[in-house]
Scaffold this motif. Structure first.
Motif, PDB file in Angstrom:
ATOM      1  N   MET A 281       0.824  -1.212   0.000  1.00  0.00           N
ATOM      2  CA  MET A 281       0.000   0.000   0.000  1.00  0.00           C
ATOM      3  C   MET A 281       0.860   1.265   0.000  1.00  0.00           C
ATOM      4  SD  MET A 281      -2.856  -1.216   2.797  1.00  0.00           S
ATOM      5  CE  MET A 281      -3.697   0.373   2.890  1.00  0.00           C
ATOM      6  N   GLY A 282       2.182   1.075   0.061  1.00  0.00           N
ATOM      7  CA  GLY A 282       3.084   2.223   0.102  1.00  0.00           C
ATOM      8  C   GLY A 282       3.191   2.842   1.478  1.00  0.00           C
ATOM      9  N   LEU A 283       2.845   2.057   2.523  1.00  0.00           N
ATOM     10  CA  LEU A 283       2.875   2.558   3.888  1.00  0.00           C
ATOM     11  C   LEU A 283       4.013   1.920   4.668  1.00  0.00           C
ATOM     12  CD1 LEU A 283      -0.965   2.469   4.645  1.00  0.00           C
ATOM     13  CD2 LEU A 283       0.404   4.422   3.872  1.00  0.00           C
ATOM     14  N   ASP A 284       4.387   2.540   5.765  1.00  0.00           N
ATOM     15  CA  ASP A 284       5.508   2.100   6.598  1.00  0.00           C
ATOM     16  C   ASP A 284       4.986   1.238   7.740  1.00  0.00           C
ATOM     17  OD1 ASP A 284       7.739   1.748   8.136  1.00  0.00           O
ATOM     18  OD2 ASP A 284       8.296   3.871   8.210  1.00  0.00           O
ATOM     19  N   TYR A 285       5.233  -0.070   7.674  1.00  0.00           N
ATOM     20  CA  TYR A 285       4.740  -0.964   8.728  1.00  0.00           C
ATOM     21  C   TYR A 285       5.444  -0.707  10.058  1.00  0.00           C
ATOM     22  CZ  TYR A 285       8.927  -3.924   8.332  1.00  0.00           C
ATOM     23  OH  TYR A 285      10.212  -4.397   8.349  1.00  0.00           O
ATOM     24  N   LYS A 286       6.675  -0.197  10.022  1.00  0.00           N
ATOM     25  CA  LYS A 286       7.378   0.135  11.267  1.00  0.00           C
ATOM     26  C   LYS A 286       6.681   1.277  11.991  1.00  0.00           C
ATOM     27  CE  LYS A 286      11.877  -1.209   9.332  1.00  0.00           C
ATOM     28  NZ  LYS A 286      13.250  -0.761   9.015  1.00  0.00           N
ATOM     29  N   GLU A 287       6.267   2.273  11.226  1.00  0.00           N
ATOM     30  CA  GLU A 287       5.554   3.413  11.818  1.00  0.00           C
ATOM     31  C   GLU A 287       4.218   2.950  12.389  1.00  0.00           C
ATOM     32  OE1 GLU A 287       4.842   7.415  12.947  1.00  0.00           O
ATOM     33  OE2 GLU A 287       6.641   6.262  12.430  1.00  0.00           O
ATOM     34  N   GLY A 445       9.329  -8.982  12.935  1.00  0.00           N
ATOM     35  CA  GLY A 445      10.774  -8.813  13.012  1.00  0.00           C
ATOM     36  C   GLY A 445      11.263  -7.814  14.017  1.00  0.00           C
ATOM     37  N   SER A 446      10.437  -7.421  14.957  1.00  0.00           N
ATOM     38  CA  SER A 446      10.821  -6.492  16.032  1.00  0.00           C
ATOM     39  C   SER A 446      11.385  -5.176  15.509  1.00  0.00           C
ATOM     40  CB  SER A 446      11.850  -7.157  16.961  1.00  0.00           C
ATOM     41  OG  SER A 446      11.457  -8.442  17.352  1.00  0.00           O
ATOM     42  N   PRO A 447      10.634  -4.462  14.669  1.00  0.00           N
ATOM     43  CA  PRO A 447      11.164  -3.207  14.120  1.00  0.00           C
ATOM     44  C   PRO A 447      11.140  -2.039  15.097  1.00  0.00           C
ATOM     45  CG  PRO A 447       8.919  -3.502  13.376  1.00  0.00           C
ATOM     46  CD  PRO A 447       9.279  -4.741  14.159  1.00  0.00           C
TER      47      PRO A 447
END
Length: 539
Positions: A281-287, A445-447
């Motif tokens: 989706m072009g989004l940051d999974y970490k954020e 993955g513990s980001p």
């Protein structure tokens, strides 16, 4: 011939009474089998297997050679009952599964198979709920109602619909019709078994029964869920760091009931741990993960009103409506919430601060007031990482050592919760919240440095008069910030190792939460003799 003579010797009245009793029992079983609640079968199954496992432990619990086989039998028996009974038994099983790390490995393996999912009930059953709640069918209440559910869980299923007056799309959560009839019997069975085991094994099991039962009853009241969702939104919308990042779908209380909840429909939402879809989706999974952890930390340390079931299915990720390239986290399913007392909230903030400052005096004082007598173990449970202040670590633990530990666990548990009346009941669900949040982070993955985020919000949750001023206050703030800094450095070194290994060698190495898990398992084995299954912390 002999059997016929024996039967003829039995008085006719006794024969008729016996036949009538057997016929009545069989008829009752057949009738119960055709009902949705299946109350007779579920309760007979519960008490039969409950007595069987108690006898099994009484007869075989003292034999070291067969202890692992015993754990395997009992674990399978317990979770088979949860799965076959379904409904609230799934919820009960999840409470056990969430705390399975301190149970033998057989329980840990079996707990992973217990999922909060169940077959959907047919449309006719849903229509019956609508007739009881509204006196009308779904198509009479809504302009359009999808007869096929989009999701089904243990106590409810969700359908998509459209409102008549505004044409808005909504999600309709409908309680399965058998739940209300099963509720009282299920809770009675649970309480009876807890009392029986407390008597047989002399373990502190019933001290929290009233508190757990109260929350289970609230969870199946959808009007209460609507109030919880509104209250949670009132808090999050006032936190400057989160009000534009976290969202709770609008609730329509005017057309919701105790068994039907109508909420705003959220388009293009994916689960928090679905890293691939979020990235596509072009989004940051970490954020997204960072925002979700901060949202729950703000509930724990600021508002004192905490979501009790924050698994990935209840934490969704969407595009921000005003900034499409930014993340917005959506929290759903607000049935189970824990309300902290103000004193507990303040103490819990202080406890987290003292954990990072190695302030053993404050930690000991708080634990003593809570009736907890093993500070190191409780600190490890709270942080979900090993904490050892001054206890010497054993260098090895043999099978005999582990058996002796498990045999003596009764005394340890009684000592750990010696003052049951003082133990804060909030901790029962609070620790569950943090364990689920930790599992979400680990799954991708513990980001995110979860521990530092939690600690920062804990300090933020302290009132101004709790902060020390002058040189002492400066020193305490320095120690706290220095500890967070050291943890941040460790976290980023692990992240660098992960990225380097992936770029240079195409391999995946353990993330921060995995390394914490490894260390926790090692310390639990060496210090307490608990052998934790290698996958127990998998979300």
């Amino acid at each position: 011939m002999i059997l016929t003579r024996l039967v003829q010797r039995i008085p006719r009245r006794t024969r008729w009474l016996t036949c009538g009793t057997v016929a009545g029992l069989y008829g009752g079983y057949v009738w119960d089998d055709h009902t949705e609640a299946k109350l007779v079968q579920r309760n007979l199954r519960t008490f039969y297997h409950g007595m069987a496992l108690a006898v099994d432990y009484k007869w075989h619990g003292g034999q070291m050679e067969t202890i692992n086989a015993l754990h395997e039998r009992v674990a399978n028996r317990i979770f088979d009952v949860f799965e076959r009974n379904g409904g609230l038994y799934i919820k009960m099983g999840q409470v056990i599964a969430a705390q399975s790390a301190v149970l033998p490995a057989a329980y840990q393996r079996r707990a992973r198979t217990l999922l909060d999912a169940a077959p959907a009930v047919p449309l006719a059953s849903i229509e019956r709920v609508f007739l009881e709640e509204y006196g009308a069918l779904p198509n009479d209440v809504f302009a359009w109602f999808d007869p096929h559910p989009i999701a089904s869980a243990s106590i409810a299923q969700v359908h998509r619909a459209r409102l008549k007056d505004t044409g808005e799309w909504v999600a309709v959560k409908i309680q399965k019709p058998a739940v209300q009839r099963q509720l009282g019997w299920d809770l009675y069975a649970l309480r009876a078994l807890l009392h029986m085991y407390e008597y047989l094994f002399e373990l502190p099991l019933t001290f929290a029964a009233d508190y757990i039962e109260m929350h289970i009853r609230k969870e199946v009241d959808f009007e209460n869920e609507a109030r919880n969702g509104q209250r949670a939104w009132d808090h999050l919308s006032q936190v400057s760091d989160l009000k534009d990042k976290v969202y709770i779908p609008k609730i329509y209380p005017e057309i919701s009931t105790r068994r039907v909840l109508v909420c705003e429909w959220i388009d293009q939402a994916v689960q928090l741990t679905d890293r691939e879809k979020i990235t596509d989706m072009g989004l940051d999974y970490k954020e997204a993960m960072k925002i979700s952890i901060e949202a729950f930390a703000s509930q724990i340390f600021l508002s004192g009103f905490v979501h009790g079931d924050p698994h990935a299915g209840n934490v969704l990720v969407t595009r921000h409506p005003k900034r499409p390239n930014k993340v917005r986290v959506v929290l759903v399913d607000h049935g189970l919430y824990v309300e902290e007392s103000e004193r507990f909230r303040q103490q819990y903030c202080k406890l987290w601060q003292s954990l990072f400052m190695l302030d053993l005096n404050t930690m000991s004082d708080i634990c003593a007031e809570w009736g907890i007598h093993d500070v190191d173990m409780f600190a490890s449970i709270t942080l979900q990482k090993p904490f050892v202040a001054d206890k010497p670590v054993q260098q090895s633990a043999t099978l005999k050592d582990i058996y002796e530990f498990q045999s003596g666990i009764k005394a340890r548990l009684k000592h750990f919760l010696e003052d049951q009346a003082q133990f804060p009941r909030e901790l029962i669900f609070l620790l569950r919240n943090m364990e689920i949040v930790r599992g979400n982070n680990k799954m991708v993955g513990s980001p995110v440095n979860r521990l530092n985020i939690m600690a920062s919000w804990a300090v933020r949750g302290l009132d101004e008069h709790d902060h020390h001023h002058g040189l002492q206050g400066l020193w305490r703030r320095f120690v706290f910030r220095f500890t967070l800094c050291m943890m941040s450095i460790s976290f980023w070194l692990i992240q660098l190792r992960q990225q380097t290994s992936k770029l240079l060698f195409g391999t995946t190495v353990h993330g921060f939460e995995d390394l914490v898990d490894d260390r926790m398992k090692e310390q639990m084995y060496l210090q307490y003799g608990i052998q934790i299954d290698e996958n127990v912390f998998d979300a």
